[in-house]
Design a protein around this motif. Structure first.
Motif, PDB file in Angstrom:
ATOM      1  N   LYS A  83      44.312  42.680  42.795  1.00 16.48           N
ATOM      2  CA  LYS A  83      43.094  43.107  43.501  1.00 16.48           C
ATOM      3  C   LYS A  83      41.989  43.233  42.440  1.00 16.48           C
ATOM      4  N   LYS A  98      50.869  40.383  42.357  1.00 16.19           N
ATOM      5  CA  LYS A  98      49.716  40.696  43.214  1.00 16.19           C
ATOM      6  C   LYS A  98      48.519  41.089  42.350  1.00 16.19           C
ATOM      7  N   GLU A 115      41.453  39.520  46.524  1.00 21.83           N
ATOM      8  CA  GLU A 115      42.856  39.914  46.253  1.00 21.83           C
ATOM      9  C   GLU A 115      43.795  38.771  46.653  1.00 21.83           C
ATOM     10  N   TYR A 136      34.647  41.207  45.536  1.00 22.67           N
ATOM     11  CA  TYR A 136      36.007  41.718  45.750  1.00 22.67           C
ATOM     12  C   TYR A 136      36.896  40.560  46.235  1.00 22.67           C
TER      13      TYR A 136
END
Length: 747
Positions: free
Chosen positions: A681, A679, A696, A694
């Motif tokens: 972000k 994962k 993710e 931003y």
């Protein structure tokens, strides 16, 4: 007539005054106190004079106290048998014995005595049935006679009494047997129906002229009647009629069904075998059976005599014939001596009066005394030499058998034809085990010894358990220890053992303690008291025989312990097999199931380490490894395993510190590079702390191009200069990594 009664009454009153009698028998004539000159009376019943002498002097065996049998339904005729010149009359009274015995004097008048007959001759005919006023049914009664007749010189009072028994006519009860197909022997049984004084017995045949008739007067029961030999074998019918002593009796006649005279011939007995039992001195002799035929068994000691004493049988019995042969139990005086036997057949119903050699067995059987002993770890059976001069038998061979407790044969040894060979050795025995032997001498008829019980002993060393291994069950956190014998090395069967024993230590050469024992049917255990990830454990096995001797220890085996350090694993070199380890292999496994997913290295001989650095990323960030060992060729076919260890390879995170989004195809985007990332972000800030970008993803391997292309949220290009980035990364093991830094954007 009244004068007679008055005189009688005076006499009776005098009797009552003078005496009072105690009744101890059926009857005592009530005349013991009569005046001088009184004489005994006499009379007959149905023409048969009864022997009456006063009252029998109180003697219960006197004739007048012995009941005369009269059948119910008969008519009895009573007659005075005393000669008299003056005949003034004779009186008879009949009454139940209990009533008569209650009197203290003779009956005085007909009215009190229930029956009176006053005739000149003294005759009286009395029906014996329920119409008679004195008759109450079968039982004991008393007839009393009284008169005043003279004998020519004076008037004498005569008085007599007689007990009678009224019986109910019934069919006689008998049993009968045919004796050697020549005659019939019948028996009048001790039965209430057999209550006659006399019987007429006929043995009849319609096809023969010989039809004998007998009249029997039994004095006791049972009473036997023999027909005597018949001249032919025609079927016979028995008829029997009971009669009273004093007259005819309307009794039912017994008639038998036709009786065959063609069978039951006495056969010469045949002896086929004699066999000892488990009871000391006891033997079972097998003799051909024949229904109802009696046997006599004779014994001789061949050391002292060659003949039999036929006047003194050892045993007499009657054949049951429930099977083809009778098993006759005989007991010998000394179980260590040899004895011989013959048998004789006799008709049990019609026994012979002299010894008949024609009914003697054609053969004799002799016992075979034997013993067993343990000699040099083997069982030896020995026995007495067979006789060479027995009647009807010739020595053939000896046979030794080992039998089970249930009588089935466990082992048969080759026959021995040499009559002088008197021992046999059985080496196939196990210490502490019980064995049963028997020795058979074969003369044609077989002579079997008694059952010989012995427990084997031994000084031999026990076979070691050759094939032992220790296998770690990683998911169960246990160690299995198992051992087997090598076939053909003298290995015991479970029935030869008491138990397996398992010993344990924390090092190969350390102190071993008994861990556990199992039954002979179970040759493995699971050791649950272990910490398989911390240390190795070592074991050996032994076994105990039925003598409670313990074998030498097997080779020691140790569980495989594997440990990891960064990228390398190492495992203990001690073998997990009593045989040597051939090679090891490194397996990638599922830690939850222990299932091998992939073999990473194989055929590692004398190698006890493995490095994972060279493994591709495709093998994963976290790898679970287990060592599998294979034994060299031999009695062990199962591989063993170690515990499971984890190898963790750290994730890698890289990012540029500048990028140029000018669409020249080179470094146009700020993106992250790494391995084992799951994962991501990503947050980008300008110099004033405002978020300019931003994004993710939860699946970085499939979305690895995520990043900032230099455009702002409003679609305009960002100004050239310094920016701040923050990265939050989670690797494939779930570990989170945070990273911050600056980047420079230029065109």
């Amino acid at each position: 007539m009244n004068r007679i009664f008055n005189k009688s009454a005076k006499i009776l009153i005098a009797l009552i005054l003078l005496t009072k009698m105690t009744i101890n028998t059926y009857a005592q004539c009530k005349n013991k106190a009569e005046p001088p000159g009184t004489v005994s009376g006499q009379f007959s019943i149905n023409g048969t004079k009864v022997q009456v002498v006063g009252d029998g002097d109180g003697n219960s065996t006197a004739s007048n106290n012995i009941p005369v049998k009269i059948c119910e339904g008969e008519t009895i005729t009573l007659k005075n048998t005393i000669s008299a010149t003056s005949t003034t009359g004779v009186n008879y009274w009949l009454m139940p014995a209990t009533q008569y015995n209650a009197l203290t004097a003779p009956p005085s008048t007909p009215n009190t005595a229930n029956a009176s007959y006053m005739t000149i001759s003294g005759d009286a005919s009395i029906p014996v049935n329920t119409s008679s006023s004195w008759y109450t049914g079968p039982g004991i009664y008393v007839i009393t006679q009284g008169d005043n007749s003279g004998n020519g010189t004076s008037n004498d009072y005569h008085h007599a009494c007689q007990v009678i028994e009224v019986i109910k006519p019934s069919t006689p009860v008998i049993t009968y047997s045919v004796c050697n197909a020549t005659l019939i022997r019948l028996k009048l049984e001790a039965d209430p129906n057999n209550n006659y004084d006399e019987y007429e017995v006929k043995f009849s045949s319609t096809s023969s002229l010989f039809n004998p008739t007998f009249r029997e007067k039994p004095t006791s029961y049972p009473h036997t009647v023999s027909s005597g030999p018949f001249p032919d074998q025609s079927d016979r019918i028995i008829t029997i009629k009971g009669q009273s002593k004093t007259g005819s009796c309307p009794a039912p006649v017994y008639t038998s069904p036709p009786i065959s005279m063609t069978g039951t011939m006495i056969n010469r007995p045949l002896i086929t075998a004699i066999a000892g039992t488990a009871i000391a001195k006891e033997y079972k002799m097998t003799v051909l059976a024949q229904t109802t035929i009696q046997r006599k068994v004779y014994i001789r000691d061949p050391l002292t005599t060659s003949t039999y004493d036929y006047t003194n049988p050892l045993l007499t019995y009657t054949s049951t014939a429930t099977t083809l042969f009778d098993d006759v139990t005989v007991t010998v005086p000394n179980q260590d001596r040899q004895y011989c036997f013959r048998t004789e057949a006799l008709d049990a119903v019609c026994p012979a009066t002299i010894f008949n050699p024609a009914n003697l067995s054609n053969e004799e059987v002799c016992t075979t005394p034997a013993k067993v002993a343990v000699i040099n770890n083997e069982v030896q059976a020995s026995w007495l030499r067979a006789l060479t001069n027995i009647t009807g038998g010739v020595f053939a061979d000896y046979r030794v058998e080992r039998v089970n407790a249930n009588g089935t044969i466990d082992k048969v040894f080759p026959p021995i034809s040499n009559i002088s060979t008197l021992t046999l050795t059985d080496p196939d025995v196990v210490c502490g085990k019980d064995y049963i032997y028997r020795v058979i001498t074969n003369y044609g008829q077989k002579s079997t010894s008694q059952l010989l019980n012995i427990q084997a002993t031994s000084t031999k060393s026990l076979t070691k358990i050759a094939n032992v291994f220790a296998d770690v069950e990683a998911t169960a956190k246990t160690i299995t220890i198992k051992g087997t014998f090598t076939t053909g090395t003298g290995e015991p069967s479970p029935s030869d053992m008491v138990e397996y024993r398992y010993y344990k230590s924390t090092s190969l050469n350390g102190a071993y303690q008994l861990l556990q024992s199992t039954s002979p049917a179970v040759n493995s255990i699971k050791d649950n008291n272990v910490s398989i990830d911390d240390q190795s454990y070592c074991y050996y096995m032994t076994w105990k025989d039925l003598c409670n001797k313990e074998s030498d220890p097997s080779q020691k085996v140790c569980s495989i312990l594997v440990s990891s350090s960064v990228s390398e694993i190492d495992w203990t070199p001690q073998s997990s097999f009593s045989l040597a380890t051939d090679y090891y292999r490194v397996n990638k496994v599922n830690p939850n199931t222990g299932i091998t997913l992939k073999t990473l290295a194989d055929n590692l001989k004398n190698i006890y380490s493995y490095n994972t650095i060279g493994l591709p990323d495709s093998e994963g960030q976290e790898i679970f490894l287990q060592i599998e060992a294979k034994p060299i060729s031999g009695g062990i076919t199962q591989n063993t395993h170690s515990n499971i260890v984890r190898i963790y390879r750290p994730s890698l995170l890289l990012n540029p510190d500048a990028f140029t989004p000018n669409n020249d195809g080179v470094n146009d985007k700020f993106i992250i590079y790494g391995r084992f990332i799951q994962k991501l972000k990503m947050t980008i800030y300008d110099r004033w702390g405002s978020v300019v970008f931003y994004d993710e993803t939860n699946s970085f391997p499939s979305n690895s191009q995520i990043g900032w292309d230099g455009f702002l949220k409003n679609g305009e290009k960002a100004l050239q200069g310094m920016y701040i980035y923050k990265l939050e990364v989670e690797d494939t093991t779930g570990q989170v990594i945070n990273k911050e830094g600056t980047l420079f954007l230029t065109y």
